[in-house]
Design an enzyme around this catalytic site. Sequence first.
Site, PDB file in Angstrom:
ATOM      1  N   GLU A  55     -60.467 -23.151 140.073  1.00 20.48           N
ATOM      2  CA  GLU A  55     -61.194 -23.958 139.098  1.00 20.48           C
ATOM      3  C   GLU A  55     -62.642 -24.192 139.506  1.00 20.48           C
ATOM      4  O   GLU A  55     -63.553 -24.152 138.679  1.00 20.48           O
ATOM      5  CB  GLU A  55     -60.478 -25.296 138.884  1.00 20.48           C
ATOM      6  CG  GLU A  55     -59.118 -25.175 138.239  1.00 20.48           C
ATOM      7  CD  GLU A  55     -59.152 -24.416 136.918  1.00 20.48           C
ATOM      8  OE1 GLU A  55     -60.195 -24.430 136.251  1.00 20.48           O
ATOM      9  OE2 GLU A  55     -58.147 -23.795 136.582  1.00 20.48           O
ATOM     10  N   HIS A  92     -56.839 -13.911 130.088  1.00 14.30           N
ATOM     11  CA  HIS A  92     -55.965 -14.225 131.215  1.00 14.30           C
ATOM     12  C   HIS A  92     -55.270 -12.980 131.735  1.00 14.30           C
ATOM     13  O   HIS A  92     -54.792 -12.957 132.866  1.00 14.30           O
ATOM     14  CB  HIS A  92     -54.924 -15.263 130.791  1.00 14.30           C
ATOM     15  CG  HIS A  92     -55.507 -16.488 130.190  1.00 14.30           C
ATOM     16  ND1 HIS A  92     -55.356 -16.802 128.864  1.00 14.30           N
ATOM     17  CD2 HIS A  92     -56.277 -17.457 130.717  1.00 14.30           C
ATOM     18  CE1 HIS A  92     -55.991 -17.938 128.603  1.00 14.30           C
ATOM     19  NE2 HIS A  92     -56.558 -18.349 129.714  1.00 14.30           N
TER      20      HIS A  92
END
Length: 848
Positions: free
Chosen positions: A402, A493
Amino acid sequence: MNLRKPLLAVAVAATLPVICPTANAAAELMAAPVNQASPQESASLVAKLTALDSERGLSADNSFRISSQHPGVVGQKITRVQHTYKGLRVFGSESVVVTNTAGDIVSESVSDRRAGLAGNQSVVNGTKGDGVAPALKDLTPSLSSGDAIALVVKQVAPSGVHRWAPQAELLIWPVVKSVRVASALNKSEAALNALDLEDVVDHYELAYYVQTRMADKGKVVYHDTIVNAKTGAIIAQWKSLQTVVGTGNSQYNGSVPINTTLSGSTYKMLDATRGTGGVYGGMAITNANHSSADSPNAGSIYTNSTNTWGDGKQYISGGSTTNANGQTAAVNALWGLMNTYDTLKSVLGWQSLDGNNTATYIAAHVDNNYDNAFFDPSCKCMYIGDGSSFTSLGSIDVIGHEMSHGVTDATSNLTYSGESGGLNESNSDIGGEMVEAYARNGGTGTVIPAGNDWMMGKEISKSGQPLRWMWKPSKDGSSPDAWSSTIKNLDVHYSSGPNNRMFYFLSQGSNSSASSEYYSKYLTKSPAAMTGIGNDKAYRIWFKAATTKFTASTNYADARTKVLAAAQELYGVGSKEAIAVQRAYAAINVGTDIDEAGGTGGVSISTQPANVSVAAGATASFSVGATGGTAPYSYKWYRNGAAISGATSATYSLTAQTADNGATFYAIVSDASSPAKTATSNSATLTVGGGGGTGTERVTNGGFESGTTGWGGTTGVIGNYSGQTAYEGTKFAWLGGNGKAATETLTQSVAIPSAATSASLSFALHIDTAETDNVAYDKLVVTVKNSSGTVLGTLATYTNLNAASGYQVRTFNLLPYKGQTVTLSFAMTEDSALQTSFVVDKVSLITQ
């Protein structure tokens, strides 16, 4: 479940002739936080780029808009520049400009989509502009920006509410299509390699780029949408949410040291040693306390009566978020955040997420049983849930993933769709794995060791199955192992999979057995099992390319070009590292395979240039020696990153002047083979003394140790005050720091002799601030004035946006004012709220 932005374009490379690789790769670091360019510096850079555009045949309707600046390698600054046409940004068309300390352009990495716009008649990066795409002549929208926003809201979340104010930018949208290069016209679809296709602009649309950040029906709904400004039709759309020393008992890492802050008798999860500014003035962990995931509130910083935190166990659903069990998620987050910061800074020299050392924070316990973690670019922060199908989403690789989204957000800002979106996600997986490797080996040192598991999110999985396998992406059932012409149609993704595999092979190598999960059918050269170069070298190469070369529209083919360029700059053309990059990309069907034989660099530096110290007026000489390759050798010397005309011998000499003090020199050596093999020397520094001690200090009491002596203006700022420290000695001048509207000025009159051959002004400056917005509220202006107070020249303007840890020494040439008595002025203005401190010390004006 996808945990990556939720974690869970054509990019045509163009470089200037003066592109110069950097030597001494093992020690190469990213530079310290950079100062944002002054208006004069920005105008100068735009003028240089405009001149290059003119040479390329682009019309005067084209210009540039500086969007961001961040560090490059030491001695260089990266400026990201958007291309505009008649004042409108051309989406995805931009330049990444590398400049040296003198402001000279070292290289320009270009993604250019302007060729078909009216008036661009010549060749742009190899593509003829005239007739490539229909010109866009009408730039008057039929819709307002409010109309465009309303259309998007109705489409994505008609009953939603805005978390952040929506934005709509009128721009030119290039509609891009993929075409085959001439050599691939007869290939079957299955046989296509990434380099067989190129993206070209089919036509242009006048459009609004609408950014909506909404909450709707229990979830965050972030979208970027392209709306036709004439018809209101939605041209393109993509999701934009970016997802997957006390003692703390961590759920995944055992007992770990965490940096906290003691306030009175209460400990806070605030690490003030990592990062500055931001919301909390350091890296912080807050308690969202089950705030809804559709519009999470970060809450307050975690506090505790002791400096022992957490019980190391999974959060008990419905329990307290502040007792020992509730604190564990916060320990996970802080441990991950500290290790991410240390990995980037200690190994690469990159400070915090943006390179400018701006602090961030993580909010734990978002929603109830929330199976996600995400990075929100609007607040530059991260939110993590407690998990349901997963355990707490604060494992070290998830945190690293992240936070790596934050690095991308501050640098290339890879568009989150198509191939560039896949690379965005892959960059975060790579970052997560490298942070894991660093943390698992003690979280210290200056290299990335081995030690990660190459499985993203394995620790948070209740089933034992990771989210992704780096070496074999297809094990998840959705991600491909190699590039294909349809990869751009996949969810980002999954389109990240091939690049993840590329990085694994680059670091760890492959296997020659067709039955192995580490095998690639595209590796057809010798040896069949390619050799990896290890985590440390692989990450240095990738990080340099991603932060200093990638543009927002970089795709797989462009990534290969730029990652290879980074490897060549770091380790040399023909080096084993550069060969490994080519083989790793070939392994995922991006480019063709090559043999490893001969990957020794060909030419190597046997004698490095040494640092030289001489008096002004003396001769300074730098020499380089080389071995290997094919003789004879040729040489090219560089000063501060710029090529030196005529410096083509093994030794370069110059008559040193005071102005040369601190200059760096290095050489590139090439052999006689075709293509030539090259090697780049280390940099050597020239130190120029006073030429027999004739240098004269013109500033009185520049270190403020004699109090106000010599200084006029608001002299009450001079002293030794609690809250700041001196650069040297004990005293300094603290301008600002009031937190209210204020104006403060320091002045001193100095005489610069008419016979002076040099006049160098320098001072040490430290800036810290409580401001959090990206707006220049407070400023310090350094000027030279005449005796009447008229400004003769503005040397620099610094603002709260330039805040950085420690002092930075600033130097200016005042020789243009020789023969005059001038006034040096440091003038500070502060607005009505939130302090900014401009601390000045060691002011010096040396004349020769």
